[in-house]
Design a protein around this motif. Sequence first.
Motif, PDB file in Angstrom:
ATOM      1  N   SER A 134       0.822  -1.208   0.000  1.00  0.00           N
ATOM      2  CA  SER A 134       0.000   0.000   0.000  1.00  0.00           C
ATOM      3  C   SER A 134       0.855   1.258   0.000  1.00  0.00           C
ATOM      4  O   SER A 134       0.538   2.234  -0.686  1.00  0.00           O
ATOM      5  N   ASP A 169       2.306   1.652  -3.428  1.00  0.00           N
ATOM      6  CA  ASP A 169       1.280   2.046  -4.392  1.00  0.00           C
ATOM      7  C   ASP A 169       0.957   3.538  -4.321  1.00  0.00           C
ATOM      8  O   ASP A 169       0.584   4.138  -5.315  1.00  0.00           O
ATOM      9  N   LYS A 170       1.095   4.113  -3.107  1.00  0.00           N
ATOM     10  CA  LYS A 170       0.844   5.559  -2.991  1.00  0.00           C
ATOM     11  C   LYS A 170       1.766   6.321  -3.923  1.00  0.00           C
ATOM     12  O   LYS A 170       1.401   7.349  -4.472  1.00  0.00           O
ATOM     13  N   LEU A 185       1.277   4.612  -7.975  1.00  0.00           N
ATOM     14  CA  LEU A 185      -0.014   4.884  -8.614  1.00  0.00           C
ATOM     15  C   LEU A 185      -0.408   6.350  -8.459  1.00  0.00           C
ATOM     16  O   LEU A 185      -1.550   6.723  -8.712  1.00  0.00           O
ATOM     17  N   HIS A 186       0.538   7.185  -8.026  1.00  0.00           N
ATOM     18  CA  HIS A 186       0.263   8.604  -7.846  1.00  0.00           C
ATOM     19  C   HIS A 186      -0.134   9.221  -9.202  1.00  0.00           C
ATOM     20  O   HIS A 186       0.482   8.917 -10.224  1.00  0.00           O
ATOM     21  N   PRO A 187      -1.189  10.081  -9.191  1.00  0.00           N
ATOM     22  CA  PRO A 187      -1.655  10.616 -10.477  1.00  0.00           C
ATOM     23  C   PRO A 187      -0.601  11.431 -11.247  1.00  0.00           C
ATOM     24  O   PRO A 187      -0.741  11.653 -12.442  1.00  0.00           O
ATOM     25  N   TYR A 218       3.080   8.369 -13.147  1.00  0.00           N
ATOM     26  CA  TYR A 218       3.354   8.417 -14.586  1.00  0.00           C
ATOM     27  C   TYR A 218       4.813   8.767 -14.869  1.00  0.00           C
ATOM     28  O   TYR A 218       5.409   8.265 -15.817  1.00  0.00           O
ATOM     29  N   PHE A 260      -2.950  -0.530 -14.666  1.00  0.00           N
ATOM     30  CA  PHE A 260      -3.831   0.391 -13.952  1.00  0.00           C
ATOM     31  C   PHE A 260      -3.669   1.820 -14.478  1.00  0.00           C
ATOM     32  O   PHE A 260      -4.639   2.512 -14.752  1.00  0.00           O
ATOM     33  N   ASP A 289      -4.611   2.018 -18.461  1.00  0.00           N
ATOM     34  CA  ASP A 289      -5.823   1.353 -18.935  1.00  0.00           C
ATOM     35  C   ASP A 289      -6.740   2.265 -19.740  1.00  0.00           C
ATOM     36  O   ASP A 289      -7.221   1.890 -20.801  1.00  0.00           O
ATOM     37  N   LYS A 290      -6.969   3.469 -19.234  1.00  0.00           N
ATOM     38  CA  LYS A 290      -7.943   4.360 -19.872  1.00  0.00           C
ATOM     39  C   LYS A 290      -7.539   4.686 -21.328  1.00  0.00           C
ATOM     40  O   LYS A 290      -8.351   4.600 -22.235  1.00  0.00           O
ATOM     41  N   GLU A 347      -7.281   1.330 -23.577  1.00  0.00           N
ATOM     42  CA  GLU A 347      -8.567   0.683 -23.810  1.00  0.00           C
ATOM     43  C   GLU A 347      -9.273   1.321 -25.011  1.00  0.00           C
ATOM     44  O   GLU A 347      -9.925   0.640 -25.789  1.00  0.00           O
ATOM     45  N   MET A 362      -4.737  -7.027  -8.412  1.00  0.00           N
ATOM     46  CA  MET A 362      -3.554  -6.219  -8.116  1.00  0.00           C
ATOM     47  C   MET A 362      -2.699  -6.982  -7.094  1.00  0.00           C
ATOM     48  O   MET A 362      -2.965  -6.922  -5.902  1.00  0.00           O
TER      49      MET A 362
END
Lengths: 658, 74
Positions: free
Chosen positions: A230, A233-234, A237-239, A243, A331, A334-335, A338, A449
């Motif tokens: 966790s 992931d912070k 997976l940070h916005p 990236y 994750f 994906d957007k 897809e 995940m």
Amino acid sequence: MNKKVVLVGNQNVGKTSLFNLLSGANQKTGNYPGVTVSKKSGSFKIDHLSIELIDLPGIANLNPTSLDEELVLNYLLTEDLSDALVLFVASAIDLKNSLYLFSQVKDLGFSTALAINFEDQAVKKGIKIDTEKLSENLKCPVILFSARKNSGIKKIHELIKQDIPVKKLPVNYTKSEDQWENYQSFIKELNETNDKKLKRQEAILRHQAIEKWLKNAVTISKSDATDITSSLDKLFLHPFFGYVIFATILLLIFQSVFWIASFPMDWIDLGMGNLIEMSREALPKGMLSDLISDGLLTGIAGVVIFIPQIAILFFFFGLLEETGYMSRAVFLMDKVMEKVGMNGKSVVPLISSFACAVPSIMATRTIANQKERLITILVAPLITCSARIPVYTVIIYVIIPEESFLGFGLQGLMLFAMYLLGVITTFIAAWVFKKIIKTKYKKFFIIPMPDYLVPNFKNIGYNVWNNTKSFVLNAGKIIVAVTIIIFLLQSYGNQRYQQAEQIVLTDNSIPDEQKERAINKIKSENSYLAAIGQTIEPVIRPLGYDWKMGIGVLASIAAREVFVGTMLVVYGSEEDLEDEKYISQIFAKQTHARTGKKAYNFATGLSLLLFYAFSLQCMSTIAVTYKETQSLKWTAIQFIYMTGLAYIAALIAYQLLK
Amino acid sequence: MNLSKQVIGKRLKITSITNEEVTTRLSELGMFEGAIIKKLNQAPFSGPTLIQYNEFKLALRFDEASQISTEIYE
């Protein structure tokens, strides 16, 4: 004695790691008939027992929502598994989730055993599993192991040697005893009717049963250990930083495939070059010597040269999969992906395509969804690979002046524009294929995940080895064969070809030091390949090419960069020039065989650039697409759509600009 | 509030699921109405939602996450 062992389990439970540990390097990868889903089998021995090991794709449950899941279900329902062992691989971390599929598979009525992975992780998390009690509750042998630590493999060997009786678990959710007895045909029917109410009924009953089975067998003492996953992931997976990190990882992989691989590739180039030279000298001059040196050995060199890039890419892929980072990439991406029918996992192969499409097409085998994998394979060669660079630079030097615009060199901008064109076309083509290719199933929307894990390098090593081996043995054969065919077409020709030496040697107007070049020029213009070049001239005429350029286009089916060298031979120049500026000056001097004007003006130059941007001028890519899709249809579709696109783009460019 | 709009880091109770397909798929994972989950992350630009149920972490696409109604569970 023989025994078949089938590995079944959810995704991310380390099934493939176990498969690698058990079968080592004795693996075969192929596809299920007619689909782009890879099938893995291996073999090994325990004492005198020969084991055939099958690794089925990881699935969520027996109510298929994807082609993989349908394949697994079909395999279990149609294959004769009466003497086989179904070895179910579960995760100790979320045993509850694993047991759902386990209970479904066990109800199918095979000899089944349960192997629970991540023993070490479970201990860390304070999860205690009493295998004896669990075995009693589940009516089958249960063992714990850790694929990562390589522990418990002996226990699995013992398990495989046993004869395990078939016993059913008592969760009858069907409407009658009769249906329950024929559970296999019942589940077939259930999936055809898609009775959601009955499926939910099944879910409720199974989950109730799972609670009961686990109650006295598993204890979880709340551990003080912080949840590392966790916290990581912070960041990952940070916005924003997520990236940034992903882009950095991609850059690192790209650099490695491009730059680190260039060293071993240079050694291979040099070594094979020397070997070819040696064989030329050692063998008596003649056809056989040429065939071995210039046909066979050159073909083998063309296969071996790909090994560094393939190995490096599979190493990174293994690392990303093993650590659990790959699911994070899915994750994050994906957007975007897809929308064009691909998957977050497609990003890594697509980036690698900037170096070469061959390793990247092979790397798509980790994409589980068959439509997404197929689309990634079909569009990957549109990305500008390194073999296009020599063609691009020479032609850009010829047609674009050495001037600058707003401080940027025009030639550099043009090269950048070609790269951009490749990327944009890749996404458009993917979007089109997404609309065209039909699937029965909606895209999965549940992405498991997994926790982050320290990778097992032995396992990554097996992956690299097995994939490289399968490339050399499968695609390699096709590449060698095509190289020999092209060699034969180039080394035989009409009468003038056969008399080339005589013509040049008796012509006193040619200075001695230029005689060899003159012979090669005559040969290149009169070989069978040249004859084909002349035959197809009406086809390439609307693109602005003459028959000489046709020879270059044909010869570069072997690989795009061959174009430059072939044209130099045709133009009677030295073959292995390095300086692209000097080469471009030779190109600039040539006149068009039909019009008598400059052969490389802006119109023909741009037409050639576009042709090379889109056409599938690469037999290695064709070979590897065939190997990965196992389908002539998709291999042909890829070749035709790319070459068609190339032809139309070149045609429009030339006709508008001429 | 639907799951995709919920705050990150909160424990949530599933109050209802509007889509039958989603209901079925989640029930197979043991998530029924009333289940307590935790929202761990949300990808930007209507990307997937990452949740945790028991020890199991999974991501749901925006469309599906939008069909799951939740309330904050104290």
